[in-house]
Design an enzyme around this catalytic site. Structure first.
Site, PDB file in Angstrom:
ATOM      1  N   GLN A 123      80.430  21.230  54.028  1.00  0.00           N
ATOM      2  CA  GLN A 123      81.662  21.221  54.810  1.00  0.00           C
ATOM      3  C   GLN A 123      82.873  20.920  53.921  1.00  0.00           C
ATOM      4  O   GLN A 123      84.006  20.946  54.404  1.00  0.00           O
ATOM      5  CB  GLN A 123      81.565  20.159  55.911  1.00  0.00           C
ATOM      6  CG  GLN A 123      80.509  20.443  56.966  1.00  0.00           C
ATOM      7  CD  GLN A 123      80.346  19.278  57.926  1.00  0.00           C
ATOM      8  OE1 GLN A 123      79.820  18.225  57.566  1.00  0.00           O
ATOM      9  NE2 GLN A 123      80.792  19.448  59.148  1.00  0.00           N
ATOM     10  N   ASN A 124      82.645  20.625  52.648  1.00  0.00           N
ATOM     11  CA  ASN A 124      83.723  20.245  51.742  1.00  0.00           C
ATOM     12  C   ASN A 124      84.434  21.478  51.187  1.00  0.00           C
ATOM     13  O   ASN A 124      83.819  22.527  50.987  1.00  0.00           O
ATOM     14  CB  ASN A 124      83.171  19.386  50.612  1.00  0.00           C
ATOM     15  CG  ASN A 124      82.555  18.099  51.139  1.00  0.00           C
ATOM     16  OD1 ASN A 124      82.994  17.566  52.159  1.00  0.00           O
ATOM     17  ND2 ASN A 124      81.544  17.611  50.462  1.00  0.00           N
ATOM     18  N   HIS A 126      83.796  25.501  55.475  1.00  0.00           N
ATOM     19  CA  HIS A 126      85.211  25.272  55.791  1.00  0.00           C
ATOM     20  C   HIS A 126      86.149  25.887  54.758  1.00  0.00           C
ATOM     21  O   HIS A 126      87.312  25.516  54.683  1.00  0.00           O
ATOM     22  CB  HIS A 126      85.485  23.774  55.938  1.00  0.00           C
ATOM     23  CG  HIS A 126      84.825  23.163  57.136  1.00  0.00           C
ATOM     24  ND1 HIS A 126      84.744  21.796  57.347  1.00  0.00           N
ATOM     25  CD2 HIS A 126      84.216  23.734  58.197  1.00  0.00           C
ATOM     26  CE1 HIS A 126      84.113  21.564  58.477  1.00  0.00           C
ATOM     27  NE2 HIS A 126      83.781  22.719  59.006  1.00  0.00           N
ATOM     28  N   CYS A 162      95.994  35.771  51.671  1.00  0.00           N
ATOM     29  CA  CYS A 162      97.218  36.158  52.371  1.00  0.00           C
ATOM     30  C   CYS A 162      97.138  35.789  53.845  1.00  0.00           C
ATOM     31  O   CYS A 162      96.111  36.009  54.495  1.00  0.00           O
ATOM     32  CB  CYS A 162      97.447  37.660  52.213  1.00  0.00           C
ATOM     33  SG  CYS A 162      98.908  38.257  53.097  1.00  0.00           S
ATOM     34  N   CYS A 208     101.742  37.410  48.506  1.00  0.00           N
ATOM     35  CA  CYS A 208     100.599  38.299  48.356  1.00  0.00           C
ATOM     36  C   CYS A 208     100.979  39.494  47.481  1.00  0.00           C
ATOM     37  O   CYS A 208     102.018  40.135  47.705  1.00  0.00           O
ATOM     38  CB  CYS A 208     100.127  38.768  49.729  1.00  0.00           C
ATOM     39  SG  CYS A 208      98.804  39.997  49.699  1.00  0.00           S
ATOM     40  N   THR A 223      77.680  13.188  56.070  1.00  0.00           N
ATOM     41  CA  THR A 223      78.356  13.832  57.198  1.00  0.00           C
ATOM     42  C   THR A 223      78.061  13.066  58.469  1.00  0.00           C
ATOM     43  O   THR A 223      76.950  12.557  58.663  1.00  0.00           O
ATOM     44  CB  THR A 223      77.935  15.303  57.349  1.00  0.00           C
ATOM     45  OG1 THR A 223      78.527  15.850  58.528  1.00  0.00           O
ATOM     46  CG2 THR A 223      76.423  15.455  57.414  1.00  0.00           C
ATOM     47  N   ASN A 277      73.452   8.371  54.586  1.00  0.00           N
ATOM     48  CA  ASN A 277      74.777   7.962  55.028  1.00  0.00           C
ATOM     49  C   ASN A 277      74.915   6.452  54.868  1.00  0.00           C
ATOM     50  O   ASN A 277      73.925   5.733  55.044  1.00  0.00           O
ATOM     51  CB  ASN A 277      74.977   8.359  56.503  1.00  0.00           C
ATOM     52  CG  ASN A 277      76.415   8.709  56.823  1.00  0.00           C
ATOM     53  OD1 ASN A 277      77.296   7.860  56.732  1.00  0.00           O
ATOM     54  ND2 ASN A 277      76.662   9.953  57.192  1.00  0.00           N
ATOM     55  N   PRO A 278      76.111   5.958  54.551  1.00  0.00           N
ATOM     56  CA  PRO A 278      76.277   4.503  54.468  1.00  0.00           C
ATOM     57  C   PRO A 278      76.016   3.802  55.797  1.00  0.00           C
ATOM     58  O   PRO A 278      75.608   2.641  55.820  1.00  0.00           O
ATOM     59  CB  PRO A 278      77.746   4.335  54.042  1.00  0.00           C
ATOM     60  CG  PRO A 278      78.083   5.613  53.359  1.00  0.00           C
ATOM     61  CD  PRO A 278      77.312   6.675  54.097  1.00  0.00           C
TER      62      PRO A 278
END
Length: 254
Positions: free
Chosen positions: A103-104, A121, A129, A157, A198, A223-224
């Site tokens: 997702q980064n 993403h 453009c 562009c 995530t 995950n933390p």
């Protein structure tokens, strides 16, 4: 260290035919990349990131939005892949097939040595453009000094002359269909999935671990904070990715 990891997970990693690694903002945060949950600092602190990351914001004030994204891109170029990025790249050499879905919007996975990364993403490094969507590949790839609060005129562009926009998915936009379908297909085909850094709540990307679990794969969340699990083949591994992943590789493959 191997005793701290479930034997089911270690066996799944050792015998996997297709491993999926799914990463989110927590992985990049360990390299110093701010997440959207972090408050902006300095001259940007009066802005809400969620309000800058929209098509409407770019249409209303393109120099502000382009300047913010160039600040973000310079921050990324100045950052370095961390131990989690390197561990994920090393995993490619340990298993028959690895599909990396992120997702980064940075290139830290690629710089660590990972190949064929699916960017759900988009990417800060692949602007296009705003009108004809033609790629615009002339931005500097050398890190510069990020200038907070600086407005910048977007380039034009070379194909149609309209403004070039950041190559990321903004709020209110659909994820790229080809990337999403490739990620879903990999999740349904894999026999082991690692979901790293995530929250697992942003749809439709949050469906990726769910699809893997429903297809019978062993799923581990790194995950933390603890992640809710559902069933004996799903696990929550608490801690920073840069600590947990190298230890997991050592336990499974050393």
């Amino acid at each position: 260290m191997s005793a701290t990891f479930p034997h089911v997970l270690l066996d799944a990693l050792r015998t996997t035919r297709h491993l999926v690694v799914f990463t989110g903002a927590g992985v990049s945060a360990e390299s110093g990349i701010p997440t959207f949950r972090d408050a902006l600092s300095g001259l940007w602190e009066r802005f809400d990131p969620a309000q800058l990351a929209t098509p409407e914001a770019f249409a209303e004030d393109p120099t502000l939005v382009w300047g913010w994204y160039e600040w973000r891109r310079m921050k990324v170029l100045a950052a370095q892949p961390n131990l989690a990025h390197h561990a994920i790249a090393e995993l490619e050499t340990c298993v028959p097939r690895l599909t990396l879905v992120t997702q980064n919007v940075d290139d830290l996975h690629e710089r660590a040595g990972s190949t064929e990364v699916i960017h759900l993403h988009g990417s800060l490094h692949q602007p296009r453009c705003v009108a004809c969507s033609m790629p615009h590949g002339t931005l500097s790839s050398a890190p510069g000094e990020p200038e907070e609060g600086r407005r910048l005129e977007p380039p034009r562009c070379l194909h149609c002359g309209e403004r070039v926009r950041p190559g990321v998915v903004w709020f209110g936009e659909m994820l790229p269909e080809s990337a999403l379908q490739a990620a879903f297909a990999a999740a349904q085909d894999c026999d082991c999935l690692l979901s790293i850094g995530t929250s697992g709540v942003v749809q439709p990307a949050a469906m990726i671990p769910q699809l893997a679990a429903e297809s019978g794969a062993v799923v581990a969340h790194v995950n933390p904070q603890p992640v809710s699990v559902h069933g004996p083949r799903e696990f929550s591994l608490e801690g920073p990715a840069g600590v947990v992943l190298p230890a997991l590789l050592d336990a499974a493959f050393q």
